[in-house]
Write a protein that holds these residues in place. Sequence first.
Motif, PDB file in Angstrom:
ATOM      1  N   MET A 176       0.841  -1.185   0.000  1.00  0.00           N
ATOM      2  CA  MET A 176       0.000   0.000   0.000  1.00  0.00           C
ATOM      3  C   MET A 176       0.885   1.246   0.000  1.00  0.00           C
ATOM      4  O   MET A 176       2.011   1.227   0.501  1.00  0.00           O
ATOM      5  CB  MET A 176      -0.922   0.011   1.223  1.00  0.00           C
TER       6      MET A 176
ATOM      7  N   GLN B  83      -8.556  -3.408   8.128  1.00  0.00           N
ATOM      8  CA  GLN B  83      -9.534  -3.717   7.095  1.00  0.00           C
ATOM      9  C   GLN B  83      -9.073  -3.231   5.720  1.00  0.00           C
ATOM     10  O   GLN B  83      -9.250  -3.926   4.710  1.00  0.00           O
ATOM     11  CB  GLN B  83     -10.887  -3.097   7.450  1.00  0.00           C
ATOM     12  N   SER B  84      -8.472  -2.026   5.671  1.00  0.00           N
ATOM     13  CA  SER B  84      -7.987  -1.493   4.394  1.00  0.00           C
ATOM     14  C   SER B  84      -6.860  -2.352   3.837  1.00  0.00           C
ATOM     15  O   SER B  84      -6.807  -2.636   2.632  1.00  0.00           O
ATOM     16  CB  SER B  84      -7.508  -0.053   4.571  1.00  0.00           C
ATOM     17  N   ASN B  85      -5.949  -2.779   4.716  1.00  0.00           N
ATOM     18  CA  ASN B  85      -4.863  -3.650   4.275  1.00  0.00           C
ATOM     19  C   ASN B  85      -5.401  -4.987   3.772  1.00  0.00           C
ATOM     20  O   ASN B  85      -4.961  -5.499   2.739  1.00  0.00           O
ATOM     21  CB  ASN B  85      -3.888  -3.893   5.432  1.00  0.00           C
TER      22      ASN B  85
ATOM     23  N   GLU C 107      -8.362  -5.701   2.519  1.00  0.00           N
ATOM     24  CA  GLU C 107      -9.033  -5.535   1.236  1.00  0.00           C
ATOM     25  C   GLU C 107      -8.023  -5.316   0.109  1.00  0.00           C
ATOM     26  O   GLU C 107      -8.181  -5.839  -1.001  1.00  0.00           O
ATOM     27  CB  GLU C 107     -10.007  -4.357   1.303  1.00  0.00           C
ATOM     28  N   PHE C 108      -6.969  -4.547   0.401  1.00  0.00           N
ATOM     29  CA  PHE C 108      -5.934  -4.289  -0.604  1.00  0.00           C
ATOM     30  C   PHE C 108      -5.281  -5.589  -1.053  1.00  0.00           C
ATOM     31  O   PHE C 108      -5.166  -5.860  -2.259  1.00  0.00           O
ATOM     32  CB  PHE C 108      -4.877  -3.342  -0.032  1.00  0.00           C
TER      33      PHE C 108
ATOM     34  N   PHE D 197      -2.509   2.582   7.514  1.00  0.00           N
ATOM     35  CA  PHE D 197      -3.870   2.218   7.133  1.00  0.00           C
ATOM     36  C   PHE D 197      -4.458   1.224   8.139  1.00  0.00           C
ATOM     37  O   PHE D 197      -3.733   0.573   8.889  1.00  0.00           O
ATOM     38  CB  PHE D 197      -3.885   1.607   5.730  1.00  0.00           C
ATOM     39  N   SER D 198      -5.773   1.097   8.138  1.00  0.00           N
ATOM     40  CA  SER D 198      -6.445   0.182   9.057  1.00  0.00           C
ATOM     41  C   SER D 198      -6.210  -1.265   8.637  1.00  0.00           C
ATOM     42  O   SER D 198      -5.784  -1.547   7.508  1.00  0.00           O
ATOM     43  CB  SER D 198      -7.948   0.466   9.080  1.00  0.00           C
TER      44      SER D 198
END
Length: 228
Positions: free
Chosen positions: A139, A169-171, A173-174, A166-167
Amino acid sequence: MRFNMKGILASIIAIVFTVPCYALAGSEEVPLASGMQTKWVGQDIVHNGLKMSIQKFNYSGQPEELIGFYKSVWHAGVQPGLPGFITGSAGGWMVLSRLEQNQLKVIQFKDTGNGIEGFVSVSDIGKVSVREGFDLPRMSGSRLISETESNDSGAKATTFILQNDFSMQSNEEFYRTRLADKGWSLVHSDHVSNNAIMLMNGARGSLEITISYSDRGKSTVFANHVQR
């Protein structure tokens, strides 16, 4: 005997960031005190471009005896006016380090209450290896803390440790989306406390990713790729 490479690397990395001389490789070229029992963790490891190997050891004596042994064998300085070795401590570990030419020789150990355990090492700091192989997506703004190559039961393994703002959840999803675009298939996923775990298979091997979120607002990504 298999070792928890992720845990071993975490112990070593903690020392890398707090002590100038650190343990990143193991070799029979380091003298061993009587009562030290060693087992290889890895003999063909590349950590951040440095070639190394690592041995784990247990010692039946007292910390003072171990320090005394290295005082006797490393008493002579490698250059006039310099000490034979340097001592330090970090994260509960005692560290003894000696630089000879381009080799950094290190003993790091701690008293567990049931004896002494630690790592004995030599790192060739004069040679840098160029890595070829799996490249983990990152990311934006992610900081590479560590990248280590090793042989895991005959298979080539690469372990990455990254950190970003980043959170979890963001990681998650990435990596789920980006790796799927690259042909990786999700085999298993789970959440344990503040950790997200993903297991994936691809044409180039298997990949395990663990994402941990701290109360300081940072996510740490542990990724282990085993090449087939």
